[in-house]
Write a protein that holds these residues in place. Structure first.
Motif, mmCIF file in Angstrom:
data_model
loop_
_atom_site.group_PDB
_atom_site.id
_atom_site.type_symbol
_atom_site.label_atom_id
_atom_site.label_comp_id
_atom_site.label_asym_id
_atom_site.label_seq_id
_atom_site.Cartn_x
_atom_site.Cartn_y
_atom_site.Cartn_z
ATOM 1 N N ARG A 1 0.840 -1.203 0.000
ATOM 2 C CA ARG A 1 0.000 0.000 0.000
ATOM 3 C C ARG A 1 0.877 1.255 0.000
ATOM 4 O O ARG A 1 0.632 2.203 -0.753
ATOM 5 C CB ARG A 1 -0.903 -0.005 1.243
ATOM 6 N N ALA A 2 1.907 1.247 0.846
ATOM 7 C CA ALA A 2 2.812 2.394 0.894
ATOM 8 C C ALA A 2 3.544 2.561 -0.428
ATOM 9 O O ALA A 2 3.754 3.695 -0.891
ATOM 10 C CB ALA A 2 3.809 2.227 2.033
ATOM 11 N N GLU A 3 3.939 1.456 -1.041
ATOM 12 C CA GLU A 3 4.626 1.524 -2.331
ATOM 13 C C GLU A 3 3.743 2.223 -3.370
ATOM 14 O O GLU A 3 4.225 3.059 -4.157
ATOM 15 C CB GLU A 3 4.993 0.127 -2.811
ATOM 16 N N ALA A 4 2.468 1.889 -3.363
ATOM 17 C CA ALA A 4 1.546 2.524 -4.305
ATOM 18 C C ALA A 4 1.402 4.010 -4.003
ATOM 19 O O ALA A 4 1.276 4.835 -4.921
ATOM 20 C CB ALA A 4 0.182 1.837 -4.234
ATOM 21 N N GLU A 5 1.453 4.365 -2.730
ATOM 22 C CA GLU A 5 1.265 5.763 -2.331
ATOM 23 C C GLU A 5 2.457 6.643 -2.704
ATOM 24 O O GLU A 5 2.297 7.846 -2.903
ATOM 25 C CB GLU A 5 0.999 5.825 -0.825
ATOM 26 N N ILE A 6 3.642 6.043 -2.795
ATOM 27 C CA ILE A 6 4.830 6.846 -3.110
ATOM 28 C C ILE A 6 5.317 6.629 -4.544
ATOM 29 O O ILE A 6 6.296 7.250 -4.968
ATOM 30 C CB ILE A 6 5.987 6.541 -2.135
ATOM 31 N N ALA A 7 4.633 5.780 -5.289
ATOM 32 C CA ALA A 7 5.082 5.446 -6.644
ATOM 33 C C ALA A 7 5.156 6.667 -7.542
ATOM 34 O O ALA A 7 6.028 6.769 -8.412
ATOM 35 C CB ALA A 7 4.168 4.393 -7.262
ATOM 36 N N GLY A 8 4.270 7.627 -7.337
ATOM 37 C CA GLY A 8 4.252 8.822 -8.172
ATOM 38 C C GLY A 8 5.435 9.733 -7.950
ATOM 39 O O GLY A 8 5.650 10.679 -8.710
ATOM 40 N N TYR A 9 6.226 9.461 -6.921
ATOM 41 C CA TYR A 9 7.398 10.284 -6.634
ATOM 42 C C TYR A 9 8.695 9.584 -7.042
ATOM 43 O O TYR A 9 9.765 9.880 -6.528
ATOM 44 C CB TYR A 9 7.442 10.622 -5.138
ATOM 45 N N GLY A 10 8.594 8.655 -7.978
ATOM 46 C CA GLY A 10 9.788 8.024 -8.506
ATOM 47 C C GLY A 10 10.483 7.098 -7.539
ATOM 48 O O GLY A 10 11.705 6.944 -7.585
ATOM 49 N N THR A 11 9.736 6.476 -6.652
ATOM 50 C CA THR A 11 10.316 5.575 -5.655
ATOM 51 C C THR A 11 9.671 4.199 -5.764
ATOM 52 O O THR A 11 8.452 4.084 -5.858
ATOM 53 C CB THR A 11 10.111 6.122 -4.230
ATOM 54 N N ARG A 12 10.501 3.167 -5.735
ATOM 55 C CA ARG A 12 9.983 1.809 -5.820
ATOM 56 C C ARG A 12 10.491 0.988 -4.641
ATOM 57 O O ARG A 12 11.441 1.375 -3.946
ATOM 58 C CB ARG A 12 10.416 1.141 -7.132
#
Length: 341
Positions: free
Chosen positions: A85-96
């Motif tokens: 869930r957190a990965e999806a929330e930060i995906a838009g900021y170029g983080t995987r």
């Protein structure tokens, strides 16, 4: 008006570059100077320019590594759900998120898993095996610029940034208090089924349990302790062997996973009415066994929160350069019985 690095530098009598290095953890600054800068920044309410940081993060992809000894342990299903869930929330900021999972507590396997991803990550989330080689590996990562956050269980004598998870000593104390309520403090012979002596949290739970015995329950006696490596098949076998060695056991304290195996062993010996069982977490196995009446109570530790918060803390550190505001993020222990499942 927002406080600027220039204002902090003027108040501290240092250059803007020095303030920037301290607040963004870049380069070495004298300890006294660093403490002064952080103190002034906190007093002034300095907040980093997150928009600028995010833009900078977007210019290069960031990666958060996750290494979990989670295979075969249903507790981690919700931890992983929180991470995703957190990965999806930060995906838009170029983080995987780069995820590696393991089964059991083999030190070399954990070290190898870390080494496989270390050149491709900026931060690491780890449920560490309590071993000097793992602590040394954590220190190597931190010294190379990779921040490390421990999750679910901690490790002593390392440079990890912070820990997110249960207060295991309190969990063990709570479990013993529950057993005291169930038995009324009457003479009780206890068998302990733990995950691994290589896991700090498992040992802390046992120590907490014993602490309450020593303080409050002189008629409680732990007569045996076995490890399962968080595996149900091993749990089944060692429980049967333990009960054969100690037929007077009338309570079992399950410290980690292996709940289904332990309960099946008790059922196979037709001892359901004799033995009080306490465990941790609301996994499908523990819920089933509570409904069957074998487990009297379980203590939950918010696995989703552990996974989700660890990723966000790592992300915020990578983007803002500010460390978490505390070293220990303890989740709440929540007692579950049949009536409040």
């Amino acid at each position: 008006m927002a406080v600027t690095i220039k204002q902090i530098a003027e108040m501290c009598g240092v250059s803007r570059g020095t303030v920037d290095r301290v607040l963004n953890n870049r380069g070495k600054v004298k300890k006294e100077t660093e403490q002064m800068i952080r103190k002034i920044a906190e007093e002034l309410g300095y907040v980093p320019n997150m928009a600028g940081k995010v833009l900078a993060a977007n210019r290069k992809e960031l990666a958060i590594g996750v290494v979990l000894a989670s295979e075969g342990n249903a507790f981690f299903d919700d931890v992983l759900r929180g991470i995703r869930r957190a990965e999806a929330e930060i995906a838009g900021y170029g983080t995987r998120v780069v995820l590696k999972t393991l089964k059991g507590y083999n030190v070399q396997q954990q070290l190898d898993a870390i080494d496989e991803i270390r050149d491709h990550i900026n931060a690491l989330i780890l449920n560490p095996i309590s071993d000097p080689l793992v602590a040394q590996k954590i220190d190597e990562l931190v010294d190379s610029g990779i921040c490390v956050i421990t999750i679910n269980t901690d490790i002593q004598n390392s440079k990890r940034m912070c820990y997110i998870g249960s207060d295991y000593t309190k969990g063990g104390e709570t479990a013993c208090g529950m057993l005291g309520m169930i038995t009324g403090g009457s003479p009780t012979t206890i068998g302990v089924i733990t995950g691994s002596t290589r896991v700090l949290g498992h040992n802390q739970r046992i120590n907490g349990f014993q602490n309450v015995i020593d303080r409050r329950y002189p008629d409680f006696h732990i007569v045996d302790c076995e490890q399962t490596d968080d595996d149900d098949i091993q749990a089944f076998e060692v429980t049967k062997q333990m009960l054969a060695r100690h037929p007077d056991i009338n309570a079992i304290f399950i410290v980690a996973a292996g709940v289904y195996g332990v309960c099946r062993a008790v059922m196979s010996l037709q001892l359901e009415e004799k033995i009080n069982i306490l465990c941790f977490d609301s996994t499908p196995a523990s819920v089933e066994m509570i409904k069957k009446g074998l487990i009297k109570a379980t203590i939950c530790q918010q696995p989703f929160t552990q996974g989700n918060k660890s990723v966000h803390l790592a992300f915020n550190y990578l983007v803002s350069g500010l460390k978490p505001d505390k070293e220990f993020y303890f989740v709440k222990n929540e007692i579950k019985i049949l009536e409040n499942l």
